[in-house]
Design a protein around this motif. Structure first.
Motif, PDB file in Angstrom:
ATOM      1  N   TRP A   5       0.853  -1.188   0.000  1.00 20.89           N
ATOM      2  CA  TRP A   5       0.000   0.000   0.000  1.00 20.89           C
ATOM      3  C   TRP A   5       0.884   1.230   0.000  1.00 20.89           C
ATOM      4  O   TRP A   5       1.949   1.223   0.606  1.00 20.89           O
ATOM      5  N   MET A  10      -4.245   7.937  -2.152  1.00 17.65           N
ATOM      6  CA  MET A  10      -3.922   6.521  -2.056  1.00 17.65           C
ATOM      7  C   MET A  10      -3.489   6.057  -3.446  1.00 17.65           C
ATOM      8  O   MET A  10      -4.303   5.898  -4.343  1.00 17.65           O
ATOM      9  N   SER A  24      -3.238   0.279  -3.604  1.00 13.37           N
ATOM     10  CA  SER A  24      -4.041  -0.331  -2.544  1.00 13.37           C
ATOM     11  C   SER A  24      -3.931  -1.857  -2.623  1.00 13.37           C
ATOM     12  O   SER A  24      -4.694  -2.504  -3.323  1.00 13.37           O
TER      13      SER A  24
END
Lengths: 298, 228
Positions: free
Chosen positions: B8, B16, B19
């Motif tokens: 991650w 982000m 993931s």
């Protein structure tokens, strides 16, 4: 680390200095001016120290006996004082001798006047006393003052005290000034190196990508700082060493007004050389390391 | 050779980028990374040469445990990885020869080895005759070849390329791909992020597609799979 590596890092450091010519010049000047002031202050301080040792060594107590004391009685008092502990020597100056000295001091202009008062010489007998330990001159002087038929004394301590407190004040102000200048010089050096880092950031990026170690990247910038420091120390050192040598020979090795011996030129160069170069290198190294730490972050 | 497990990556601005990515690349493989812009391809690549650190998960590259690698050990990882970019990242004031030699000099290679190894690397990419020229005298394709020569001069186990043909015209791109193929044939692992549909569909190799920070496709001899 091999010699070849050190050579490479110094070469790169020089290249950095050259590329940022004006900033490097400003940094070197800042260090040079700081150290020039520091060096000049040190020359004064060294000679002041020499002066105080010299003066303390020459310190005499002038003792004046009561006016009605005759020469014969004066000899007796001189012997008495000679017996006191802490007294090194007593020089006896008779009324007549004292008058001769006074005549010499006054000069030829008033010679006839002096002749006329000769018959009624009212000068007291004078004794010149030296203490065994110059630092205890005041103590010895107090003892002498308690000897009967001593009228008054001059021990010179008063003048000396004023001189010393003046020299101390000069030293403190100078020190504060120099510290402020050192901080300025460090700031300028770290700024110069930051520019060098900035102008080489592409090179640094590639060096990191192909696996150069962090210290390999840092060293040239640290050397740049050191070189600025050394150069900044060499200039004031040369100025002070040669300038002082010139003054020393010009003045014949003695301070004009007070005629006390100056510190020898070679000794001054020796004493300030280590300190100027030492501080120069420390300022440069510090400036270099700070900017490498803050702006390279590797 | 390269292994990621449940990786991650969240950037400080709360983006982000990846993931939960897991992948295994074997020695000698040729891998295309495809996917839309902003899907996480660049982050994926940057994690491999430790330009970025994962927020979570484990990464191994050529025996180095990247998520635990100490800062001062990073240079030794990089010496085993050749990195190539879209903008070449050459030093303009250095000649072709010097640009390649620079990579050896900064890792303290003895001078007597530098000359021979730079010569070999330039021969590999076919630029031996332009060794004395400067980047601005050369075409884009030639500049990228210098960058490739610089990347392979250390004999790295892995070559990581982030859109190496992104700035080049189609014809030049094919020339660059020929060089990559030859490097791959001698056993060097190649990971290449690309937007070049023709190349991926013609030189058929393993294709990994990344979208929204996840691997959505991983197939051998795959197709590009996007319209652009």
């Amino acid at each position: 680390m091999t010699i070849r590596m050190i050579g490479r890092h110094i070469r790169e450091g020089l290249k950095n200095m050259w590329r940022n010519g004006w900033m490097s010049f400003a940094s070197v000047s800042a260090v040079a001016i700081t150290l020039l002031i520091l060096g000049a202050a040190m020359v004064v301080a060294l000679n002041a120290e020499q002066l105080s040792t010299y003066v303390t060594g020459e310190l005499e107590i002038n003792v004046y006996l009561n006016q009605q004391v005759t020469d014969a009685q004066g000899q007796q008092v001189a012997r008495e004082i000679d017996q006191l502990s802490g007294v090194k020597s007593v020089q006896y100056i008779s009324k007549e001798e004292g008058f001769k000295r006074l005549k010499k001091m006054v000069g030829t202009q008033y010679a006839s006047f002096m002749e006329s008062v000769n018959s009624g010489n009212t000068l007291p007998v004078q004794l010149v006393v030296k203490a065994a330990n110059p630092r205890e001159t005041t103590k010895v002087a107090a003892e002498i003052l308690s000897v009967p038929s001593v009228h008054n004394i001059q021990d010179g301590e008063n003048v000396l005290g004023k001189l010393f407190s003046f020299l101390n004040a000069v030293r403190d102000v100078g020190l504060a000034f120099v510290i402020a200048l050192i901080i300025t010089a460090m700031f300028l050096i770290s700024n110069t190196i930051r520019l060098a880092i900035f102008s080489r950031r592409r090179e640094i990026e590639i060096m990191k990508l192909v696996g150069a170690t962090n210290w390999f990247i840092r060293w040239p910038f640290v050397w740049e700082g050191i070189l600025i420091g050394v150069l900044g120390a060499a200039i004031p050192f040369a100025i002070i060493a040669y300038g002082y040598q010139f003054l020393y020979h010009y003045s014949g090795g003695a301070f004009v007004a007070l005629s006390f011996p100056l510190m020898k030129a070679g000794l001054v160069a020796h004493k300030i050389g280590g300190i100027l170069f030492g501080i120069g290198i420390i300022i440069g190294l510090w400036g270099g390391i700070m900017s490498v730490r803050r702006f390279l972050r590797i | 050779m390269i292994e990621m497990s449940d990786v991650w990556k969240e950037y400080p601005n709360k983006t982000m980028a990846l993931s939960g990515v897991s992948i295994k690349v074997n020695k000698g493989e040729f891998l295309y990374i495809v996917g839309p812009s902003g899907a996480g391809k660049s982050t994926f690549i940057k994690l491999m040469y430790r330009e970025e650190r994962p927020t979570k998960g484990h990464i191994f590259v050529n025996g180095f445990n990247i998520d635990r690698l100490k800062e001062r050990k990073v240079p030794y990882l990089r010496r085993n990885i050749g990195v190539i970019f879209q903008d070449f990242k050459l030093l303009p004031r250095m000649s072709t020869y010097e640009n390649v030699a620079f990579a050896l000099e900064v890792i303290n290679t003895p001078a007597r080895h530098v000359k021979r190894r730079v010569h070999d690397a330039l021969e590999w990419v076919g630029l031996l005759d332009k060794a004395k020229m400067f980047p601005n005298q050369l075409s884009g394709g030639e500049q990228q070849r210098i960058a490739i020569a610089r990347a392979i001069v250390n004999n790295p186990a892995v070559i990581i390329a982030d859109e190496p043909t992104g700035n080049l015209d189609p014809e030049t791109s094919w020339g660059i791909m020929k060089v990559f193929q030859r490097i791959n044939e001698r056993g060097t692992t190649i990971v290449m992020a690309t937007h070049n549909k023709d190349i991926v569909n013609t030189i058929r190799r393993r294709v990994v597609a990344i979208e929204h920070g996840r691997i959505v496709r991983d197939e051998n001899k795959g197709l590009y799979g996007y319209d652009d």
